[in-house]
Each structure stands twice: as structure tokens, then as C-alpha cells.
Design a protein around this motif. Structure first.
Motif, short mmCIF file in Angstrom:
data_model
loop_
_atom_site.label_atom_id
_atom_site.label_comp_id
_atom_site.label_asym_id
_atom_site.label_seq_id
_atom_site.Cartn_x
_atom_site.Cartn_y
_atom_site.Cartn_z
N ALA A 81 15.71 -9.99 9.66
CA ALA A 81 14.36 -10.51 9.48
C ALA A 81 14.07 -10.62 7.99
N VAL A 82 12.94 -11.26 7.70
CA VAL A 82 12.39 -11.21 6.35
C VAL A 82 11.46 -10.01 6.30
N TYR A 83 11.72 -9.12 5.36
CA TYR A 83 10.94 -7.90 5.22
C TYR A 83 9.95 -8.05 4.08
N SER A 84 8.69 -7.78 4.39
CA SER A 84 7.63 -7.91 3.39
C SER A 84 6.88 -6.59 3.25
N CYS A 85 6.51 -6.28 2.02
CA CYS A 85 5.65 -5.11 1.84
C CYS A 85 4.21 -5.57 1.72
N ALA A 86 3.31 -4.66 2.03
CA ALA A 86 1.89 -4.98 2.03
C ALA A 86 1.10 -3.79 1.54
N ALA A 87 -0.09 -4.05 1.01
CA ALA A 87 -0.93 -2.99 0.46
C ALA A 87 -2.35 -3.13 0.96
N ALA A 88 -2.99 -1.98 1.16
CA ALA A 88 -4.37 -1.97 1.62
C ALA A 88 -5.17 -1.00 0.76
N GLN A 89 -6.41 -1.36 0.46
CA GLN A 89 -7.25 -0.52 -0.38
C GLN A 89 -7.95 0.57 0.39
N SER A 90 -7.91 0.50 1.70
CA SER A 90 -8.52 1.54 2.51
C SER A 90 -7.53 1.92 3.60
N ARG A 91 -7.91 2.91 4.36
CA ARG A 91 -7.03 3.39 5.42
C ARG A 91 -6.58 2.24 6.30
N ALA A 92 -5.30 2.14 6.48
CA ALA A 92 -4.75 1.01 7.22
C ALA A 92 -3.72 1.48 8.22
N GLY A 93 -3.62 0.73 9.30
CA GLY A 93 -2.70 1.10 10.36
C GLY A 93 -1.56 0.15 10.51
N ILE A 94 -1.36 -0.34 11.73
CA ILE A 94 -0.18 -1.13 12.02
C ILE A 94 -0.46 -2.62 12.15
N THR A 95 -1.70 -3.02 11.98
CA THR A 95 -2.01 -4.44 12.10
C THR A 95 -1.97 -5.12 10.75
N ALA A 96 -1.37 -6.28 10.70
CA ALA A 96 -1.23 -7.01 9.45
C ALA A 96 -2.58 -7.34 8.82
N ALA A 97 -3.58 -7.55 9.63
CA ALA A 97 -4.90 -7.91 9.12
C ALA A 97 -5.52 -6.79 8.28
N SER A 98 -5.00 -5.57 8.40
CA SER A 98 -5.51 -4.44 7.63
C SER A 98 -5.10 -4.49 6.17
N TYR A 99 -4.14 -5.33 5.85
CA TYR A 99 -3.55 -5.36 4.52
C TYR A 99 -3.94 -6.63 3.77
N GLY B 46 -0.22 -5.31 -11.75
CA GLY B 46 -1.62 -5.69 -11.75
C GLY B 46 -2.57 -4.53 -11.63
N ARG B 47 -2.15 -3.50 -10.91
CA ARG B 47 -2.92 -2.28 -10.77
C ARG B 47 -2.01 -1.20 -10.21
N THR B 48 -2.47 0.02 -10.30
CA THR B 48 -1.70 1.11 -9.73
C THR B 48 -1.78 1.08 -8.22
N ILE B 49 -0.71 1.52 -7.56
CA ILE B 49 -0.72 1.60 -6.11
C ILE B 49 -1.03 3.02 -5.63
N SER B 50 -1.33 3.92 -6.57
CA SER B 50 -1.46 5.33 -6.22
C SER B 50 -2.56 5.60 -5.19
N ASP B 51 -3.53 4.70 -5.09
CA ASP B 51 -4.61 4.91 -4.12
C ASP B 51 -4.53 3.94 -2.95
N LEU B 52 -3.42 3.28 -2.80
CA LEU B 52 -3.27 2.27 -1.76
C LEU B 52 -2.37 2.75 -0.63
#
Length: 123
Positions: free
Chosen positions: A92-110, A26-32
Motif C-alpha cells: 500500500a501507500v503509507y501516509s502519516c497524519a497529525a492531529a492537534q487534539s485527541r484523535a482516534g482511528i478515523t482519517a477525518a480526525s487528522y 513548520g512546527r513541533t509535533i510534540s503536542d500532536l
């Protein structure tokens, strides 16, 4: 929009290794910023590790430090999670996540999430 699909999960024995992949479309992840989270049955989602858009700045939970390594290949629009010395508590179930801005350890950031892949570690 970015779509994320994880793969590579499975059933392994304690001490084994496994490599998960997360491929985006859908888009590049290079900036995520990209991250891996996991959720075990009956437990809340847990941060595992995160990597900056430039491939640096990886940060991992204490529970996986020294055992799990996250890398990315922006040319392939894919991130990886190399898991070594697996333990039953890594199940566990392992999921990947992406954020458009600086993101840390909270799921809500993604903003973007994959469906997840099951990892089961037997003792």
C-alpha cells in the motif's frame, strides 16, 4: 501548519522488515497525535496505528498488531513505523497524519497529511 514527509518505503519480500519515517516541519509535533494510514490500490484508506503526543497510548489495527510498531522522537520531529514480518497484503501507500487534539482511528480526525510512501511486498 505542519508539513509531513514520509520516507523509507520500497520493494521487499514477504517476511522482511522495513522502517518508515515521517519528518515534520513548520512546527513541533510534540503536542500532536500522530498516526499512520495506508491505502492499497482499489481500496479505501485504512487506519494502521496511532501514538499519543507523549509517546504512549499506541493503538494499532488488528491486521498489524504484533508486527508493526509506531514510535516517535519529538526531539527530531519524527515518527517511525517499524514493520516486521511483512505480508503481500501489506502492500500500500503509507501516509502519516497529525492531529492537534485527541484523535482516534478515523482519517477525518487528522488535519495534516503527508504525500505517502509506497511499500510493496512480494510473495
Amino acid at each position: 501548519q505542519v508539513q509531513l514527509v514520509e520516507s523509507g518505503g520500497g520493494l521487499v519480500q514477504a517476511g522482511d522488515s522495513l522502517r518508515l519515517s515521517c519528518t515534520a516541519s513548520g512546527r513541533t509535533i510534540s503536542d500532536l497525535y500522530m498516526a499512520w494510514f495506508r491505502q492499497a490500490p482499489g481500496k479505501e484508506r485504512e487506519f494502521v496505528t496511532r501514538i499519543r503526543s507523549d509517546g504512549g497510548g499506541t493503538y494499532s489495527a488488528d491486521s498489524v498488531k504484533g508486527r508493526f510498531t509506531m514510535t516517535r522522537d519529538n526531539a527530531k520531529n519524527t515518527v517511525y513505523l517499524q514493520m516486521n514480518s511483512l505480508k503481500p497484503e501489506d502492500t500500500a501507500v503509507y501516509s502519516c497524519a497529525a492531529a492537534q487534539s485527541r484523535a482516534g482511528i478515523t482519517a477525518a480526525s487528522y488535519a495534516y497529511w503527508g504525500q505517502g510512501t509506497q511499500v510493496t511486498v512480494s510473495s
